[in-house]
Design a protein around this motif. Structure first.
Motif, PDB file in Angstrom:
ATOM      1  N   LEU A  90      22.397  47.109  18.737  1.00  0.00           N
ATOM      2  CA  LEU A  90      23.573  47.611  19.448  1.00  0.00           C
ATOM      3  C   LEU A  90      24.333  46.426  20.037  1.00  0.00           C
ATOM      4  O   LEU A  90      23.749  45.590  20.717  1.00  0.00           O
ATOM      5  CB  LEU A  90      23.168  48.583  20.560  1.00  0.00           C
ATOM      6  CG  LEU A  90      22.431  49.848  20.103  1.00  0.00           C
ATOM      7  CD1 LEU A  90      22.035  50.694  21.311  1.00  0.00           C
ATOM      8  CD2 LEU A  90      23.285  50.656  19.141  1.00  0.00           C
ATOM      9  N   LEU A  91      25.628  46.353  19.778  1.00  0.00           N
ATOM     10  CA  LEU A  91      26.433  45.215  20.188  1.00  0.00           C
ATOM     11  C   LEU A  91      27.637  45.644  21.015  1.00  0.00           C
ATOM     12  O   LEU A  91      28.186  46.726  20.807  1.00  0.00           O
ATOM     13  CB  LEU A  91      26.952  44.458  18.962  1.00  0.00           C
ATOM     14  CG  LEU A  91      25.911  43.831  18.026  1.00  0.00           C
ATOM     15  CD1 LEU A  91      26.605  43.267  16.799  1.00  0.00           C
ATOM     16  CD2 LEU A  91      25.115  42.755  18.738  1.00  0.00           C
ATOM     17  N   THR A  92      28.039  44.801  21.933  1.00  0.00           N
ATOM     18  CA  THR A  92      29.365  44.887  22.535  1.00  0.00           C
ATOM     19  C   THR A  92      30.073  43.578  22.223  1.00  0.00           C
ATOM     20  O   THR A  92      29.438  42.571  21.890  1.00  0.00           O
ATOM     21  CB  THR A  92      29.314  45.070  24.066  1.00  0.00           C
ATOM     22  OG1 THR A  92      28.804  43.864  24.655  1.00  0.00           O
ATOM     23  CG2 THR A  92      28.445  46.247  24.461  1.00  0.00           C
ATOM     24  N   ALA A  93      31.396  43.595  22.325  1.00  0.00           N
ATOM     25  CA  ALA A  93      32.153  42.368  22.072  1.00  0.00           C
ATOM     26  C   ALA A  93      31.699  41.258  22.999  1.00  0.00           C
ATOM     27  O   ALA A  93      31.641  40.086  22.621  1.00  0.00           O
ATOM     28  CB  ALA A  93      33.646  42.640  22.237  1.00  0.00           C
ATOM     29  N   ASP A  94      31.366  41.615  24.218  1.00  0.00           N
ATOM     30  CA  ASP A  94      30.926  40.626  25.198  1.00  0.00           C
ATOM     31  C   ASP A  94      29.627  39.958  24.774  1.00  0.00           C
ATOM     32  O   ASP A  94      29.374  38.798  25.113  1.00  0.00           O
ATOM     33  CB  ASP A  94      30.739  41.314  26.553  1.00  0.00           C
ATOM     34  CG  ASP A  94      30.874  40.354  27.717  1.00  0.00           C
ATOM     35  OD1 ASP A  94      31.788  39.514  27.674  1.00  0.00           O
ATOM     36  OD2 ASP A  94      30.078  40.453  28.661  1.00  0.00           O
ATOM     37  N   ASP A  95      28.791  40.689  24.004  1.00  0.00           N
ATOM     38  CA  ASP A  95      27.507  40.145  23.569  1.00  0.00           C
ATOM     39  C   ASP A  95      27.658  38.951  22.644  1.00  0.00           C
ATOM     40  O   ASP A  95      26.790  38.081  22.595  1.00  0.00           O
ATOM     41  CB  ASP A  95      26.691  41.208  22.820  1.00  0.00           C
ATOM     42  CG  ASP A  95      26.099  42.256  23.733  1.00  0.00           C
ATOM     43  OD1 ASP A  95      25.846  41.933  24.907  1.00  0.00           O
ATOM     44  OD2 ASP A  95      25.915  43.395  23.281  1.00  0.00           O
ATOM     45  N   VAL A  96      28.722  38.936  21.862  1.00  0.00           N
ATOM     46  CA  VAL A  96      28.781  37.971  20.765  1.00  0.00           C
ATOM     47  C   VAL A  96      29.982  37.045  20.823  1.00  0.00           C
ATOM     48  O   VAL A  96      30.241  36.319  19.871  1.00  0.00           O
ATOM     49  CB  VAL A  96      28.743  38.702  19.403  1.00  0.00           C
ATOM     50  CG1 VAL A  96      27.338  39.091  19.038  1.00  0.00           C
ATOM     51  CG2 VAL A  96      29.641  39.916  19.411  1.00  0.00           C
ATOM     52  N   THR A  97      30.737  37.058  21.899  1.00  0.00           N
ATOM     53  CA  THR A  97      31.772  36.043  22.051  1.00  0.00           C
ATOM     54  C   THR A  97      31.250  34.883  22.892  1.00  0.00           C
ATOM     55  O   THR A  97      31.684  33.749  22.717  1.00  0.00           O
ATOM     56  CB  THR A  97      33.043  36.634  22.696  1.00  0.00           C
ATOM     57  OG1 THR A  97      32.699  37.338  23.888  1.00  0.00           O
ATOM     58  CG2 THR A  97      33.713  37.595  21.731  1.00  0.00           C
ATOM     59  N   ARG A  98      30.342  35.153  23.802  1.00  0.00           N
ATOM     60  CA  ARG A  98      29.719  34.059  24.552  1.00  0.00           C
ATOM     61  C   ARG A  98      28.755  33.304  23.638  1.00  0.00           C
ATOM     62  O   ARG A  98      28.045  33.905  22.840  1.00  0.00           O
ATOM     63  CB  ARG A  98      29.002  34.609  25.782  1.00  0.00           C
ATOM     64  CG  ARG A  98      29.945  35.333  26.730  1.00  0.00           C
ATOM     65  CD  ARG A  98      29.220  36.012  27.862  1.00  0.00           C
ATOM     66  NE  ARG A  98      30.095  36.910  28.591  1.00  0.00           N
ATOM     67  CZ  ARG A  98      30.806  36.559  29.657  1.00  0.00           C
ATOM     68  NH1 ARG A  98      30.741  35.327  30.108  1.00  0.00           N
ATOM     69  NH2 ARG A  98      31.579  37.436  30.262  1.00  0.00           N
ATOM     70  N   ARG A  99      28.727  32.011  23.784  1.00  0.00           N
ATOM     71  CA  ARG A  99      28.076  31.134  22.805  1.00  0.00           C
ATOM     72  C   ARG A  99      26.608  31.478  22.576  1.00  0.00           C
ATOM     73  O   ARG A  99      26.161  31.656  21.432  1.00  0.00           O
ATOM     74  CB  ARG A  99      28.221  29.679  23.270  1.00  0.00           C
ATOM     75  CG  ARG A  99      27.815  28.654  22.229  1.00  0.00           C
ATOM     76  CD  ARG A  99      27.980  27.246  22.795  1.00  0.00           C
ATOM     77  NE  ARG A  99      29.276  27.094  23.436  1.00  0.00           N
ATOM     78  CZ  ARG A  99      29.600  26.082  24.227  1.00  0.00           C
ATOM     79  NH1 ARG A  99      28.707  25.145  24.487  1.00  0.00           N
ATOM     80  NH2 ARG A  99      30.799  25.989  24.763  1.00  0.00           N
ATOM     81  N   THR A 100      25.830  31.602  23.644  1.00  0.00           N
ATOM     82  CA  THR A 100      24.397  31.852  23.473  1.00  0.00           C
ATOM     83  C   THR A 100      24.148  33.257  22.935  1.00  0.00           C
ATOM     84  O   THR A 100      23.222  33.468  22.144  1.00  0.00           O
ATOM     85  CB  THR A 100      23.653  31.676  24.806  1.00  0.00           C
ATOM     86  OG1 THR A 100      24.253  32.520  25.800  1.00  0.00           O
ATOM     87  CG2 THR A 100      23.714  30.235  25.269  1.00  0.00           C
ATOM     88  N   HIS A 101      24.961  34.218  23.348  1.00  0.00           N
ATOM     89  CA  HIS A 101      24.789  35.591  22.869  1.00  0.00           C
ATOM     90  C   HIS A 101      25.090  35.689  21.381  1.00  0.00           C
ATOM     91  O   HIS A 101      24.421  36.406  20.643  1.00  0.00           O
ATOM     92  CB  HIS A 101      25.692  36.543  23.656  1.00  0.00           C
ATOM     93  CG  HIS A 101      25.321  36.643  25.105  1.00  0.00           C
ATOM     94  ND1 HIS A 101      25.890  37.570  25.943  1.00  0.00           N
ATOM     95  CD2 HIS A 101      24.444  35.946  25.865  1.00  0.00           C
ATOM     96  CE1 HIS A 101      25.389  37.431  27.161  1.00  0.00           C
ATOM     97  NE2 HIS A 101      24.512  36.443  27.134  1.00  0.00           N
ATOM     98  N   TYR A 102      26.122  34.980  20.932  1.00  0.00           N
ATOM     99  CA  TYR A 102      26.467  34.965  19.509  1.00  0.00           C
ATOM    100  C   TYR A 102      25.305  34.424  18.690  1.00  0.00           C
ATOM    101  O   TYR A 102      24.912  35.012  17.677  1.00  0.00           O
ATOM    102  CB  TYR A 102      27.718  34.107  19.312  1.00  0.00           C
ATOM    103  CG  TYR A 102      28.122  33.896  17.873  1.00  0.00           C
ATOM    104  CD1 TYR A 102      29.005  34.769  17.251  1.00  0.00           C
ATOM    105  CD2 TYR A 102      27.636  32.818  17.137  1.00  0.00           C
ATOM    106  CE1 TYR A 102      29.387  34.572  15.930  1.00  0.00           C
ATOM    107  CE2 TYR A 102      28.005  32.615  15.815  1.00  0.00           C
ATOM    108  CZ  TYR A 102      28.887  33.494  15.222  1.00  0.00           C
ATOM    109  OH  TYR A 102      29.258  33.297  13.915  1.00  0.00           O
ATOM    110  N   ALA A 103      24.743  33.313  19.148  1.00  0.00           N
ATOM    111  CA  ALA A 103      23.617  32.711  18.433  1.00  0.00           C
ATOM    112  C   ALA A 103      22.414  33.648  18.417  1.00  0.00           C
ATOM    113  O   ALA A 103      21.709  33.754  17.404  1.00  0.00           O
ATOM    114  CB  ALA A 103      23.250  31.374  19.079  1.00  0.00           C
ATOM    115  N   ASN A 104      22.171  34.345  19.517  1.00  0.00           N
ATOM    116  CA  ASN A 104      21.043  35.277  19.578  1.00  0.00           C
ATOM    117  C   ASN A 104      21.237  36.446  18.628  1.00  0.00           C
ATOM    118  O   ASN A 104      20.288  36.872  17.946  1.00  0.00           O
ATOM    119  CB  ASN A 104      20.867  35.788  21.012  1.00  0.00           C
ATOM    120  CG  ASN A 104      20.308  34.732  21.949  1.00  0.00           C
ATOM    121  OD1 ASN A 104      19.684  33.777  21.503  1.00  0.00           O
ATOM    122  ND2 ASN A 104      20.539  34.896  23.234  1.00  0.00           N
TER     123      ASN A 104
END
Length: 370
Positions: A108-122
């Motif tokens: 499950l993703l939100t935009a906020d999860d994957v725009t921040r650098r560490t969250h994107y990598a995770n």
């Protein structure tokens, strides 16, 4: 090789299915439709293709248990419906794929999860590991916690971004529309457009909105998703869910959008397409030149005004003096903290306020030109 055959030979494939293709007339999950989709994807998976399924339907699946006649308009009720429906949807998929001895995993993703650098990598690392383990990831927007500011808005756009995230060869968008036509499909004489080679092929095309009570997308969102995916080098096909077997076999169905960009991961694509700016930073001409031509970070000295309310880490637009946006980035200061720093060098700020102020307002790695 025909454009449609790329889907057949794809090593890694993202498939998105819309709410209207999974639900019945009462708004609940149509298990026959879901099982038919799972059967088709299972065959592709067992043939050796790595598959990611981006599935809508959580909110729609929650309508019947909550006795709601149609998709709710207010965010709180949407989140409640998603909370109830997501479990039912995943349970149905788990059972359907288990019949083929395929394990599924929920992401499950939100935009906020994957725009921040560490969250994107995770997020990327998690999806890669699931695929390496032979798991079929099922991705959805995290509607239960997403707010209006951090929503993707529709799963077509999410699917395009996921295809980019996992470096997919191709993306298939399934809905209740079998292809893109040169006019509304119900208009006499409307013709299917089998291949779109670039934006020039879409000039003059009439596109409608969502035709479903349970969905948020429509052909307009699919064209936008195709634009995002093809800009990242991903072949994209739009067709009806009941033609999934044919499209996976590489048959001439639906509409294929050919790549116009080069494949390769970059979080900046997410920053550009998955975020909504929480504020604006107005900058002088010198700062514009530094950002656009010299690819520099944004420093306090070049900022002339701060607009909106935002926090450290939020996305903001960077605008010229006339208000035209030139970039979007993740800001390192809040809107309450930033005004006192404007027009001052980082060395001066570090001397007067402390070494923690010797940093960029937006680092170039967290900035994308618009």
């Amino acid at each position: 090789m025909s454009p449609h055959s790329v889907i057949r030979s794809a090593r890694r494939l993202v498939v998105k299915v819309g709410s209207s293709s999974l639900t019945g007339v009462d708004g609940g999950i149509d298990h026959g439709r879901l099982v038919a989709l799972a059967n088709a994807l299972a065959r592709k998976h067992l043939d050796g293709t790595q598959l990611v399924l981006v599935s809508s339907g959580a909110i729609a699946a929650g309508l019947h248990p909550l006795e709601l006649a149609s998709r709710p308009r207010d965010l709180a009720t949407q989140q409640a419906a998603a909370s109830v429906g997501q479990g039912a949807l995943l349970a149905a998929y788990t059972h359907a794929f288990a019949l083929h001895e395929i394990t599924v995993g929920q992401v499950l993703l939100t935009a906020d999860d994957v725009t921040r650098r560490t969250h994107y990598a995770n997020a990327r690392r998690t999806l890669e590991r699931l695929l390496d383990l032979g798991v079929l990831p099922i991705v959805n927007e995290n509607d239960t916690v997403a707010t209006s500011e951090i929503r993707f808005g529709d799963n077509d756009r999410l699917a395009a971004l996921v295809a980019h995230l996992v470096d997919a060869d191709a993306l298939v968008l399934l809905s209740d529309v079998d292809a893109l036509y040169d006019a509304p499909p119900n208009r006499p004489g409307a013709r299917r457009i089998p291949v779109v080679r670039g934006p020039q092929d879409l000039v003059g095309i009439e596109v409608g909105g969502s035709g479903s009570k349970v969905g948020t997308g429509g052909m307009a969102t699919k064209i936008e998703a195709a634009r995002i995916a093809t800009a990242a080098g991903v072949v994209t096909t739009v067709t009806a869910a009941d033609r999934v077997i044919a499209v996976l076999a590489g048959e001439d169905v639906g509409t294929v959008f050919l790549p116009v960009g080069v494949r390769g991961r970059s979080r900046r694509l997410w920053l550009e397409h998955a975020t909504t700016a929480r504020g604006r930073l107005v900058v002088d001409d010198g700062a514009v030149a530094a950002l656009v031509h010299r690819k520099k970070s944004l420093l306090p000295a070049g900022i002339t005004a701060v607009e909106g309310t935002f926090h450290d880490g939020d996305p903001v637009d960077v605008c010229r003096l006339d208000g035209t946006p030139v970039a979007r980035g993740l800001v390192n200061y809040s809107s309450s903290e930033l005004p006192a720093l404007l027009g001052r060098s980082t060395k001066e700020l570090a001397r007067d306020l402390g070494p923690e102020y010797e940093r960029e307002v937006i680092h170039r790695d967290d900035l994308v030109l618009l």
